[in-house]
Design a protein around this motif. Sequence first.
Motif, PDB file in Angstrom:
ATOM      1  N   PRO A   1       6.362 -62.706 -16.123  1.00 27.82           N
ATOM      2  CA  PRO A   1       6.816 -61.358 -15.782  1.00 27.82           C
ATOM      3  C   PRO A   1       7.027 -61.141 -14.275  1.00 27.82           C
ATOM      4  O   PRO A   1       7.449 -60.075 -13.865  1.00 27.82           O
ATOM      5  N   TRP A   2       6.764 -62.136 -13.459  1.00 25.95           N
ATOM      6  CA  TRP A   2       6.904 -62.022 -12.006  1.00 25.95           C
ATOM      7  C   TRP A   2       7.871 -63.104 -11.512  1.00 25.95           C
ATOM      8  O   TRP A   2       8.167 -64.058 -12.214  1.00 25.95           O
ATOM      9  N   THR A   3       8.379 -62.921 -10.316  1.00 21.45           N
ATOM     10  CA  THR A   3       9.306 -63.879  -9.717  1.00 21.45           C
ATOM     11  C   THR A   3       8.712 -64.383  -8.405  1.00 21.45           C
ATOM     12  O   THR A   3       8.339 -63.585  -7.548  1.00 21.45           O
ATOM     13  N   PRO A   4       8.609 -65.697  -8.226  1.00 21.55           N
ATOM     14  CA  PRO A   4       8.015 -66.236  -7.002  1.00 21.55           C
ATOM     15  C   PRO A   4       8.893 -66.009  -5.775  1.00 21.55           C
ATOM     16  O   PRO A   4      10.117 -66.002  -5.869  1.00 21.55           O
ATOM     17  N   ILE A   5       8.235 -65.828  -4.638  1.00 20.06           N
ATOM     18  CA  ILE A   5       8.925 -65.749  -3.348  1.00 20.06           C
ATOM     19  C   ILE A   5       8.268 -66.736  -2.401  1.00 20.06           C
ATOM     20  O   ILE A   5       7.094 -67.055  -2.528  1.00 20.06           O
TER      21      ILE A   5
ATOM     22  N   VAL B   1      13.357 -64.999  -2.422  1.00 20.62           N
ATOM     23  CA  VAL B   1      13.311 -65.745  -3.678  1.00 20.62           C
ATOM     24  C   VAL B   1      14.139 -67.015  -3.450  1.00 20.62           C
ATOM     25  O   VAL B   1      15.309 -66.924  -3.065  1.00 20.62           O
ATOM     26  N   PRO B   2      13.568 -68.194  -3.649  1.00 20.88           N
ATOM     27  CA  PRO B   2      14.336 -69.426  -3.475  1.00 20.88           C
ATOM     28  C   PRO B   2      15.562 -69.439  -4.398  1.00 20.88           C
ATOM     29  O   PRO B   2      15.504 -68.938  -5.529  1.00 20.88           O
ATOM     30  N   ALA B   3      16.653 -70.023  -3.933  1.00 17.86           N
ATOM     31  CA  ALA B   3      17.908 -70.032  -4.696  1.00 17.86           C
ATOM     32  C   ALA B   3      17.727 -70.628  -6.087  1.00 17.86           C
ATOM     33  O   ALA B   3      18.229 -70.074  -7.072  1.00 17.86           O
ATOM     34  N   ALA B   4      17.020 -71.742  -6.196  1.00 15.64           N
ATOM     35  CA  ALA B   4      16.827 -72.377  -7.504  1.00 15.64           C
ATOM     36  C   ALA B   4      16.030 -71.480  -8.449  1.00 15.64           C
ATOM     37  O   ALA B   4      16.289 -71.446  -9.655  1.00 15.64           O
ATOM     38  N   VAL B   5      15.073 -70.737  -7.918  1.00 17.81           N
ATOM     39  CA  VAL B   5      14.298 -69.797  -8.725  1.00 17.81           C
ATOM     40  C   VAL B   5      15.199 -68.657  -9.200  1.00 17.81           C
ATOM     41  O   VAL B   5      15.147 -68.255 -10.368  1.00 17.81           O
ATOM     42  N   ALA B   6      16.041 -68.134  -8.324  1.00 21.41           N
ATOM     43  CA  ALA B   6      16.958 -67.047  -8.696  1.00 21.41           C
ATOM     44  C   ALA B   6      17.905 -67.483  -9.803  1.00 21.41           C
ATOM     45  O   ALA B   6      18.156 -66.725 -10.753  1.00 21.41           O
ATOM     46  N   VAL B   7      18.410 -68.708  -9.712  1.00 23.38           N
ATOM     47  CA  VAL B   7      19.305 -69.238 -10.761  1.00 23.38           C
ATOM     48  C   VAL B   7      18.552 -69.345 -12.075  1.00 23.38           C
ATOM     49  O   VAL B   7      19.051 -68.933 -13.123  1.00 23.38           O
TER      50      VAL B   7
END
Length: 67
Positions: free
Chosen positions: A47-51, A57-63
């Motif tokens: 439920p969370w997004t790493p930064i 937010v790293p590009a690969a994580v955003a994708v």
Amino acid sequence: MRSVESWPCQSICVWRRTGARWYDERVGELSVFSCAGCGSEWVRTEPWTPIDVTGQVPAAVAVERAR
């Protein structure tokens, strides 16, 4: 299927895809990302997004999150 690891944040986050250059580590069908600072792991169903330590937010994580 294994769970992703979670450790206390050290505020030195650098998130990257986990595994060797030629393959991604997976939990089921999900690519695993890990923090080089504390070793915590993330998959897109969390439920969370790493930064990173930069606050981005790293590009690969955003994708991966967008999938």
